[in-house]
Design a protein around this motif. Structure first.
Motif, PDB file in Angstrom:
ATOM      1  N   TYR A  99       0.879  -1.159  -0.094  1.00 19.29           N
ATOM      2  CA  TYR A  99       0.053  -0.040   0.044  1.00 19.29           C
ATOM      3  C   TYR A  99       0.893   1.506  -0.103  1.00 19.29           C
ATOM      4  O   TYR A  99       0.770   2.149  -0.899  1.00 19.29           O
ATOM      5  N   GLN A 100       1.802   1.165   0.885  1.00 19.54           N
ATOM      6  CA  GLN A 100       2.772   2.540   0.837  1.00 19.54           C
ATOM      7  C   GLN A 100       3.282   2.879  -0.059  1.00 19.54           C
ATOM      8  O   GLN A 100       3.621   3.833  -0.500  1.00 19.54           O
ATOM      9  N   LEU A 101       4.107   1.569  -0.760  1.00 16.15           N
ATOM     10  CA  LEU A 101       4.748   1.812  -1.975  1.00 16.15           C
ATOM     11  C   LEU A 101       3.828   2.415  -3.084  1.00 16.15           C
ATOM     12  O   LEU A 101       4.509   3.029  -4.004  1.00 16.15           O
ATOM     13  N   ARG A 102       2.500   2.026  -3.276  1.00 24.87           N
ATOM     14  CA  ARG A 102       1.708   2.427  -4.363  1.00 24.87           C
ATOM     15  C   ARG A 102       1.409   3.702  -4.211  1.00 24.87           C
ATOM     16  O   ARG A 102       1.030   4.440  -5.083  1.00 24.87           O
ATOM     17  N   ARG A 103       1.117   4.286  -3.023  1.00 25.73           N
ATOM     18  CA  ARG A 103       0.647   5.737  -2.806  1.00 25.73           C
ATOM     19  C   ARG A 103       1.990   6.757  -2.925  1.00 25.73           C
ATOM     20  O   ARG A 103       3.311   6.247  -2.727  1.00 25.73           O
ATOM     21  N   THR A 104       1.678   7.773  -3.540  1.00 24.99           N
ATOM     22  CA  THR A 104       2.563   9.062  -3.798  1.00 24.99           C
ATOM     23  C   THR A 104       2.560  10.082  -2.693  1.00 24.99           C
ATOM     24  O   THR A 104       1.300  10.560  -2.454  1.00 24.99           O
ATOM     25  N   GLU A 105       3.508  10.687  -2.242  1.00 26.44           N
ATOM     26  CA  GLU A 105       3.642  11.331  -1.167  1.00 26.44           C
ATOM     27  C   GLU A 105       2.885  11.175   0.055  1.00 26.44           C
ATOM     28  O   GLU A 105       2.039  12.037   0.420  1.00 26.44           O
ATOM     29  N   LEU A 106       2.716  10.067   0.410  1.00 29.87           N
ATOM     30  CA  LEU A 106       2.010   9.429   1.684  1.00 29.87           C
ATOM     31  C   LEU A 106       2.641  10.034   2.958  1.00 29.87           C
ATOM     32  O   LEU A 106       4.037   9.621   3.105  1.00 29.87           O
ATOM     33  N   SER A 107       2.221  10.658   3.556  1.00 24.05           N
ATOM     34  CA  SER A 107       2.750  11.355   5.102  1.00 24.05           C
ATOM     35  C   SER A 107       1.651  11.072   6.048  1.00 24.05           C
ATOM     36  O   SER A 107       0.905  11.977   6.268  1.00 24.05           O
ATOM     37  N   ASP A 108       1.631   9.902   6.406  1.00 24.86           N
ATOM     38  CA  ASP A 108       0.623   9.566   7.579  1.00 24.86           C
ATOM     39  C   ASP A 108       1.128   8.427   8.399  1.00 24.86           C
ATOM     40  O   ASP A 108       0.789   7.231   8.157  1.00 24.86           O
ATOM     41  N   PRO A 109       2.254   8.880   9.073  1.00 22.61           N
ATOM     42  CA  PRO A 109       2.691   7.898  10.041  1.00 22.61           C
ATOM     43  C   PRO A 109       2.124   7.165  11.008  1.00 22.61           C
ATOM     44  O   PRO A 109       2.550   6.024  11.180  1.00 22.61           O
ATOM     45  N   ARG A 110       1.028   7.516  11.352  1.00 23.76           N
ATOM     46  CA  ARG A 110      -0.007   6.672  12.230  1.00 23.76           C
ATOM     47  C   ARG A 110      -1.174   6.041  11.577  1.00 23.76           C
ATOM     48  O   ARG A 110      -1.981   5.660  12.185  1.00 23.76           O
ATOM     49  N   LEU A 111      -1.082   5.893  10.190  1.00 24.12           N
ATOM     50  CA  LEU A 111      -2.231   5.357   9.425  1.00 24.12           C
ATOM     51  C   LEU A 111      -2.651   3.910   9.878  1.00 24.12           C
ATOM     52  O   LEU A 111      -3.894   3.750  10.359  1.00 24.12           O
ATOM     53  N   ALA A 112      -1.629   3.054  10.082  1.00 25.51           N
ATOM     54  CA  ALA A 112      -1.949   1.666  10.680  1.00 25.51           C
ATOM     55  C   ALA A 112      -2.517   1.770  12.114  1.00 25.51           C
ATOM     56  O   ALA A 112      -3.639   0.868  12.145  1.00 25.51           O
ATOM     57  N   GLU A 113      -1.933   2.632  12.905  1.00 25.15           N
ATOM     58  CA  GLU A 113      -2.575   2.738  14.192  1.00 25.15           C
ATOM     59  C   GLU A 113      -4.137   3.258  14.335  1.00 25.15           C
ATOM     60  O   GLU A 113      -4.992   2.825  14.864  1.00 25.15           O
ATOM     61  N   ARG A 114      -4.377   4.154  13.420  1.00 24.81           N
ATOM     62  CA  ARG A 114      -5.691   4.908  13.308  1.00 24.81           C
ATOM     63  C   ARG A 114      -6.625   3.781  12.455  1.00 24.81           C
ATOM     64  O   ARG A 114      -7.655   3.615  13.050  1.00 24.81           O
TER      65      ARG A 114
END
Length: 312
Positions: A254-269
């Motif tokens: 998922y993270q590799l496919r996203r561009t400019e992903l800046s959401d370090p707490r995504l999995a936690e949320r």
């Protein structure tokens, strides 16, 4: 303007008749009740040539309006499928039939594939990784795709407020264990957890809406809950249901496919959002006076409270 009463429902035979009116040349030979009914009557119709068709008719005014928006969205997604932006297909409406009470029933070809078995996911570059890429592809769509169809669009702060309201309402039922409630409230008050860029989300992903073949996601259906909101919504169910060893493969892809992903707490949320789904299930039972649902939600909340006691 839709003119539904409190509830309108139709038999499979009535839906088969609607399908023949909607699709020129369709000669219905058999019909069976379809899945994913919800606020819709759904049937699968088999034509004389063996082709299967799905017919959906809304039961309520709200469902009718959602179906109209979904039809428009499915049409808009065709461009992104044709150009390879989306690596899977979605239902494409082949025809519609007007309903006496207003609105319309829609018909599309039944997409062939195997329903996703979440518990069988394995780590590595196979299906788990492809799921991550497929969800990321949805989140990379321009938000205008959803907004121009009249579907909801939220800012991060608005969405956090929605979650707070849900938890407050669930708390008033007296059925949420106090320690679980305090942990939720603490997480919702942590503003840093809710700093995300709203994206297009499917909004209602579930195993029976994902068809797979040869370790690939080939089709995604059920787009009536699409909106611009929290990307964690589409990941929550997977992180809760998939084997732990497969979760890393899902999130890495998922993270590799996203561009400019800046959401370090995504999995936690996402894990928190999965827990909050139990509050919504409880509220569904309370609002619709469904005691079995209320008891089911209450039991699951108690189990969750016990399982997460060390996080309080």
């Amino acid at each position: 303007m839709l003119q539904y009463g409190v509830h309108v429902s139709r038999t499979p035979l009535a839906l088969a008749a609607l399908s023949t009116a909607a699709v020129p040349g369709l000669d219905a030979q058999s019909v069976r009740v379809g899945e994913l009914a919800g606020d819709y009557d759904v049937a699968v119709v088999t034509g004389q040539d063996g082709q299967e068709w799905v017919v959906r008719a809304p039961r309520t005014t709200v469902a009718g309006a959602a179906l109209e928006a979904e039809i428009e969205l499915l049409d808009a997604l065709r461009l992104y499928i044709d150009t390879g932006v989306l690596p899977f297909v979605v239902p494409q409406v082949a025809g519609h039939a007007l309903l006496p009470e207003g609105g319309r029933a829609v018909v599309h070809r039944r997409i062939i594939g195997t329903t996703l078995d979440v518990e069988a996911l394995e780590p590595g570059p196979g299906l788990a990784a492809d799921l991550g890429r497929a969800i990321a592809a949805v989140h990379e769509l321009p938000t205008s795709v959803v907004e121009t169809c009249g579907l909801p669009s939220y800012t991060a702060s608005e969405y956090r407020e929605r979650r707070l309201t849900e938890v407050d309402e669930a708390a008033r039922t007296g059925r949420v264990p106090p320690t679980l409630l305090r942990r939720w409230e603490t997480a919702l008050e942590d503003v840093s957890l809710w700093r995300f860029r709203p994206v297009v989300v499917h909004g209602d992903l579930a195993p029976d809406q994902l068809l797979v073949d040869r370790q690939r996601v080939v089709a995604v259906s059920g787009w009536s809950e699409a909106r611009v909101a929290d990307p964690a919504d589409d990941l929550a169910w997977l992180l809760a249901a998939a084997p732990l060893e497969a979760v890393d493969s899902i999130m890495e892809a998922y993270q590799l496919r996203r561009t400019e992903l800046s959401d370090p707490r995504l999995a936690e949320r996402a894990m928190l959002v999965g827990e909050l789904a139990l509050a919504r299930w409880l509220l569904h039972g309370v609002r619709h006076r469904l005691p079995e649902v209320v008891e089911d939600a209450t039991s699951m909340l108690q189990d969750l409270d016990e399982a997460t006691a060390d996080q309080a």
